[in-house]
Design a protein around this motif. Structure first.
Motif, mmCIF file in Angstrom:
data_model
loop_
_atom_site.group_PDB
_atom_site.id
_atom_site.type_symbol
_atom_site.label_atom_id
_atom_site.label_comp_id
_atom_site.label_asym_id
_atom_site.label_seq_id
_atom_site.Cartn_x
_atom_site.Cartn_y
_atom_site.Cartn_z
ATOM 1 N N GLU A 99 -14.132 -2.631 25.906
ATOM 2 C CA GLU A 99 -12.735 -2.847 26.238
ATOM 3 C C GLU A 99 -12.482 -4.231 26.850
ATOM 4 O O GLU A 99 -11.373 -4.496 27.318
ATOM 5 C CB GLU A 99 -12.256 -1.758 27.206
ATOM 6 N N ALA A 213 -4.697 -9.298 22.372
ATOM 7 C CA ALA A 213 -4.191 -8.307 21.425
ATOM 8 C C ALA A 213 -4.942 -8.394 20.097
ATOM 9 O O ALA A 213 -5.295 -7.368 19.500
ATOM 10 C CB ALA A 213 -2.693 -8.509 21.199
ATOM 11 N N GLN A 216 -8.580 -7.019 20.560
ATOM 12 C CA GLN A 216 -8.593 -5.566 20.669
ATOM 13 C C GLN A 216 -8.304 -4.911 19.320
ATOM 14 O O GLN A 216 -9.003 -3.974 18.907
ATOM 15 C CB GLN A 216 -7.575 -5.101 21.705
ATOM 16 N N ARG A 220 -11.164 -2.671 17.383
ATOM 17 C CA ARG A 220 -10.901 -1.232 17.274
ATOM 18 C C ARG A 220 -10.718 -0.785 15.833
ATOM 19 O O ARG A 220 -10.996 0.371 15.486
ATOM 20 C CB ARG A 220 -9.653 -0.867 18.074
ATOM 21 N N ARG A 233 -2.546 2.591 17.931
ATOM 22 C CA ARG A 233 -1.949 2.025 19.141
ATOM 23 C C ARG A 233 -2.915 1.014 19.756
ATOM 24 O O ARG A 233 -4.101 1.284 19.926
ATOM 25 C CB ARG A 233 -1.653 3.125 20.153
ATOM 26 N N TYR A 234 -2.413 -0.172 20.086
ATOM 27 C CA TYR A 234 -3.189 -1.211 20.747
ATOM 28 C C TYR A 234 -2.435 -1.614 22.019
ATOM 29 O O TYR A 234 -1.363 -2.227 21.947
ATOM 30 C CB TYR A 234 -3.374 -2.422 19.832
ATOM 31 N N GLU A 235 -3.002 -1.281 23.168
ATOM 32 C CA GLU A 235 -2.287 -1.488 24.429
ATOM 33 C C GLU A 235 -1.931 -2.950 24.666
ATOM 34 O O GLU A 235 -0.842 -3.264 25.160
ATOM 35 C CB GLU A 235 -3.123 -0.971 25.598
ATOM 36 N N TRP A 236 -2.842 -3.845 24.297
ATOM 37 C CA TRP A 236 -2.568 -5.262 24.561
ATOM 38 C C TRP A 236 -1.517 -5.827 23.621
ATOM 39 O O TRP A 236 -0.790 -6.745 23.977
ATOM 40 C CB TRP A 236 -3.854 -6.085 24.533
ATOM 41 N N GLU A 237 -1.400 -5.268 22.443
ATOM 42 C CA GLU A 237 -0.305 -5.687 21.563
ATOM 43 C C GLU A 237 1.032 -5.174 22.106
ATOM 44 O O GLU A 237 2.053 -5.866 22.016
ATOM 45 C CB GLU A 237 -0.538 -5.193 20.141
ATOM 46 N N GLU A 238 1.022 -3.996 22.715
ATOM 47 C CA GLU A 238 2.246 -3.488 23.339
ATOM 48 C C GLU A 238 2.679 -4.399 24.481
ATOM 49 O O GLU A 238 3.869 -4.676 24.658
ATOM 50 C CB GLU A 238 2.018 -2.059 23.834
ATOM 51 N N ARG A 239 1.712 -4.887 25.259
ATOM 52 C CA ARG A 239 2.044 -5.821 26.349
ATOM 53 C C ARG A 239 2.553 -7.147 25.796
ATOM 54 O O ARG A 239 3.545 -7.696 26.277
ATOM 55 C CB ARG A 239 0.813 -6.076 27.212
#
Length: 264
Positions: A99, A213, A216, A220, A233-239
């Motif tokens: 991660e 992003a 990650q 993944r 879902r990619y959390e860093w792309e959401e950010r």
């Protein structure tokens, strides 16, 4: 080496963390204390918002790292190991920090053998000196490349090519590694620092949330069907997608200036 001597040098210069394996007298072989120190370093690098990129290298010109300190292992009774480092000092090691989304560059000169090669394979970019030599010699010692070499090499090379190196422990020159696509650039030893600095500069010109992003999402989705990769879902792309940087980049382009990244 005295008990108080540190095995790892850790320097922060601006946005960049410089991590140096510092046991040149034993070709930067990694003992348990080095692994413990490295765990603290990677924890700090991941948590420090001021740091965007890390450069990992070995002290001296003879080796990046020759891997596990086998003298320590034999001296301590030779406890058998297998894949991964869970339950061992320094866990999770870089090879299992799946991660960690900040880019890490391996700066390799001399020997990168065994766990040293596995460390380099776990980095995002490898810049190598012409004198670099890579190998996973574990099979010759009755061992396995347990820090991810088995798994990463077959993902980063054609299968038959990877199996040739894994099953025989044969060595790979810097030129061969470049030809096979395992390293990003090979330069003369005296040009290595300058080459790494150029790669660092290029990374720092990019939006830090974008690089995280991208890393990650790329890592993944390696084994996903393409349609699933798009919908995952990619959390860093959401950010990134709701960040100030996502507005700043296009605005700077339109205004003909360099973007000023905030990392948020």
């Amino acid at each position: 080496m005295t008990a108080g001597t540190r095995r790892v040098r850790y320097e922060k210069r601006g946005r960049v963390a410089y991590v140096t394996l510092d046991r040149p007298d034993v070709l930067n072989a990694m003992d348990l204390r080095m692994h413990e120190e490295l765990a603290d370093v990677w924890d700090d690098f991941a948590a420090d918002d001021r740091l965007w990129v890390a450069v990992l290298s070995g002290a001296g010109s003879r080796a990046f790292s020759t891997g596990q300190d086998l003298k320590e292992r034999v001296r301590d009774g030779g406890r058998p190991t297998t894949f991964g480092s869970r339950g061992q000092p320094g866990w999770p090691r870089l090879t299992e920090r799946f991660e960690l989304v900040k880019p890490v560059i391996a700066c390799v000169q001399g020997y990168a053998l065994g766990g040293g090669f596995e460390l380099a394979l776990a980095c995002d970019l490898i810049i190598a000196g012409e004198n670099a030599v890579f190998a996973l010699p574990e099979a010759r010692l009755g061992l396995v490349p347990g820090a991810g070499g088995v798994f990463r090499l077959v993902r980063q090379l054609p299968l038959k090519t990877a199996m040739g190196y894994l099953l025989t422990g044969r060595r790979m020159s810097a030129a061969q590694a470049l030809h096979l696509g395992l390293v990003n650039e090979v330069v003369a030893e005296e040009e290595l620092d300058g080459s790494v600095a150029r790669w660092v500069d290029e990374l720092l010109r990019c939006g830090p949330l974008a690089t995280r992003a991208i890393k990650q999402a790329a890592m993944r989705s390696l084994d996903m069907p393409l349609a699933d990769a798009f919908s995952a879902r990619y959390e860093w792309e959401e950010r990134r997608s709701v960040s100030q940087d996502a507005v700043e980049g296009p605005m700077a382009f339109v205004e003909g200036r360099e973007p000023v990244w905030q990392g948020r």
